[in-house]
Design a protein around this motif. Structure first.
Motif, mmCIF file in Angstrom:
data_model
loop_
_atom_site.group_PDB
_atom_site.id
_atom_site.type_symbol
_atom_site.label_atom_id
_atom_site.label_comp_id
_atom_site.label_asym_id
_atom_site.label_seq_id
_atom_site.Cartn_x
_atom_site.Cartn_y
_atom_site.Cartn_z
ATOM 1 N N CYS A 1 0.844 -1.196 0.000
ATOM 2 C CA CYS A 1 0.000 0.000 0.000
ATOM 3 C C CYS A 1 0.876 1.241 0.000
ATOM 4 O O CYS A 1 1.674 1.453 0.924
ATOM 5 N N LEU B 1 -7.961 5.312 -8.164
ATOM 6 C CA LEU B 1 -6.849 4.559 -7.592
ATOM 7 C C LEU B 1 -6.846 4.613 -6.068
ATOM 8 O O LEU B 1 -6.053 3.925 -5.416
ATOM 9 N N ILE B 2 -7.724 5.412 -5.492
ATOM 10 C CA ILE B 2 -7.772 5.566 -4.029
ATOM 11 C C ILE B 2 -8.590 4.441 -3.392
ATOM 12 O O ILE B 2 -9.728 4.182 -3.789
ATOM 13 N N ALA C 1 -3.496 4.268 -1.567
ATOM 14 C CA ALA C 1 -3.792 3.716 -2.879
ATOM 15 C C ALA C 1 -4.307 2.284 -2.762
ATOM 16 O O ALA C 1 -4.058 1.589 -1.767
ATOM 17 N N SER C 2 -5.006 1.835 -3.784
ATOM 18 C CA SER C 2 -5.521 0.465 -3.800
ATOM 19 C C SER C 2 -4.361 -0.521 -3.888
ATOM 20 O O SER C 2 -3.268 -0.178 -4.368
ATOM 21 N N TRP D 1 -3.109 -0.796 -7.571
ATOM 22 C CA TRP D 1 -2.283 0.327 -8.026
ATOM 23 C C TRP D 1 -0.929 0.304 -7.329
ATOM 24 O O TRP D 1 0.111 0.540 -7.946
ATOM 25 N N SER D 2 -0.948 0.022 -6.033
ATOM 26 C CA SER D 2 0.304 -0.016 -5.273
ATOM 27 C C SER D 2 1.245 -1.086 -5.805
ATOM 28 O O SER D 2 2.463 -0.865 -5.878
ATOM 29 N N LEU E 1 -1.084 10.582 -6.108
ATOM 30 C CA LEU E 1 -2.105 10.478 -5.063
ATOM 31 C C LEU E 1 -2.755 11.831 -4.777
ATOM 32 O O LEU E 1 -3.954 11.901 -4.480
ATOM 33 N N ALA F 1 -5.214 12.344 -7.523
ATOM 34 C CA ALA F 1 -6.363 11.466 -7.322
ATOM 35 C C ALA F 1 -7.288 12.014 -6.239
ATOM 36 O O ALA F 1 -8.522 11.913 -6.346
#
Length: 322
Positions: free
Chosen positions: A178, A201-202, A224-225, A228-229, A244, A247
């Motif tokens: 993460c 992406l959050i 972040a998800s 995505w991470s 981020l 986003a």
């Protein structure tokens, strides 16, 4: 028993509390500079003063009756409070997320800045080998038993040479990473909401200063998800922080003011899917493992896992004495 616990986060401290209550001698070792683990609080100096960020676990919930009693004690001592913005039953540490871990650590023999690299078996007892702050080599021991309270990948690396069965179980549990962004602003972000869930992406974002007991600069934490991470695991801190922040602006649908500080932290081992094992203990090797990954990715599960391991260790000791 004289027990060493590697990792002074929620599960390690929970295990220590049970063992000490039963009369055992426990020493904890943690590579961090202070208490928290994945419930850490980051402090940053900015041109406008200090900014604080709960950049790990954002809140915790309560289901287990024993943990409920523990949370009631934290609440009574002023180190935990409900946070309705995160949902019904959500709690946070006060004035920072790591406050509850700090209170637990203050009751035990904890050495911070001690990075355990491996275990050494000598004359039937355990010794820890590693490094202290500054990189100097260090050893500690002897101990009758060792508890490893770390993410599965790190736990496996430490115990693999001494207990292949425990290491294999740990290796089968894969953690997800993460990336967490931390942003401080000179004025309040003009958003009516204090939290964001599952937006682009959050995975999660929150106005950190909206939590109970927080003071100082307006701060936001953006996580972040896992997908995505994972894709951006080796990206630079600067690029991740920029992504981020963009986003967050998209999710809030506003124009964000320029932050006075912006950074990101990579949690390489943030969470795993969990199992029903609870804890791992080998009476033969005298090695135990605990952590939320043995139940599920929740603060409460880390606490339960530590207690479960302590109970198994003491039950086995009573059997051997009998």
């Amino acid at each position: 028993m004289k027990v060493a616990i590697v990792g002074a986060g929620m599960s390690g401290l929970s295990c220590a509390a049970q063992l000490v209550r039963a009369g055992h001698n426990v020493s904890l070792f943690d590579k961090g500079r202070g208490p928290g683990g994945r419930m850490s609080t980051r402090r940053m100096q900015t041109p406008l003063g200090e900014a604080q960020f709960d950049h790990g676990a954002q809140y915790f919930t309560v289901r287990d009756p024993a943990f409920m009693a523990q949370v009631a004690r934290w609440s009574a001592s002023g180190v935990a409070a409900p946070w309705p913005a995160a949902g019904t039953g959500a709690w946070v540490g006060v004035p920072t997320m790591n406050a509850v871990v700090k209170e637990m650590a203050d009751q035990h023999d904890v050495t911070f800045g001690w990075h355990v690299r491996g275990l050494v078996r000598r004359e039937g007892q355990w010794h820890l080998s590693g490094e202290i702050a500054g990189g100097d080599r260090a050893q500690a021991g002897p101990f009758d038993a060792v508890v490893v309270s770390l993410p599965p990948e790190q736990a496996a690396a430490i115990v693999a040479l001494h207990d292949l069965s425990l290491a294999s179980t740990a290796l089968a549990a894969r953690s997800q990473p993460c990336w967490t962004g931390m942003f401080a602003f000179g004025k309040r972000v003009p958003s009516k909401v204090d939290t964001v869930r599952e937006a682009g992406l959050i995975s999660w974002a929150a106005r950190n200063t909206a939590k109970p007991g927080r003071v100082g600069l307006e701060t936001w934490v953006v996580q972040a998800s896992p997908h995505w991470s994972t894709r951006h695991i080796e990206d630079s801190v600067e690029n991740v922080a920029s992504a981020l922040l963009a986003a967050l602006q998209d999710a809030l649908e506003i124009s964000l003011p320029e932050p006075v500080t912006a950074s990101a932290h990579r949690w390489r081992y943030a969470m795993s899917t969990g199992s029903n094992l609870g804890a791992l203990w080998s009476g033969q090797s005298k090695i135990g493992i605990c952590g939320d990954w043995l139940l599920g990715p929740r603060v409460e599960n880390a606490w339960i896992s530590g207690r479960t391991l302590a109970t198994r260790m003491m039950a086995r000791e009573r059997e051997e004495v009998a």
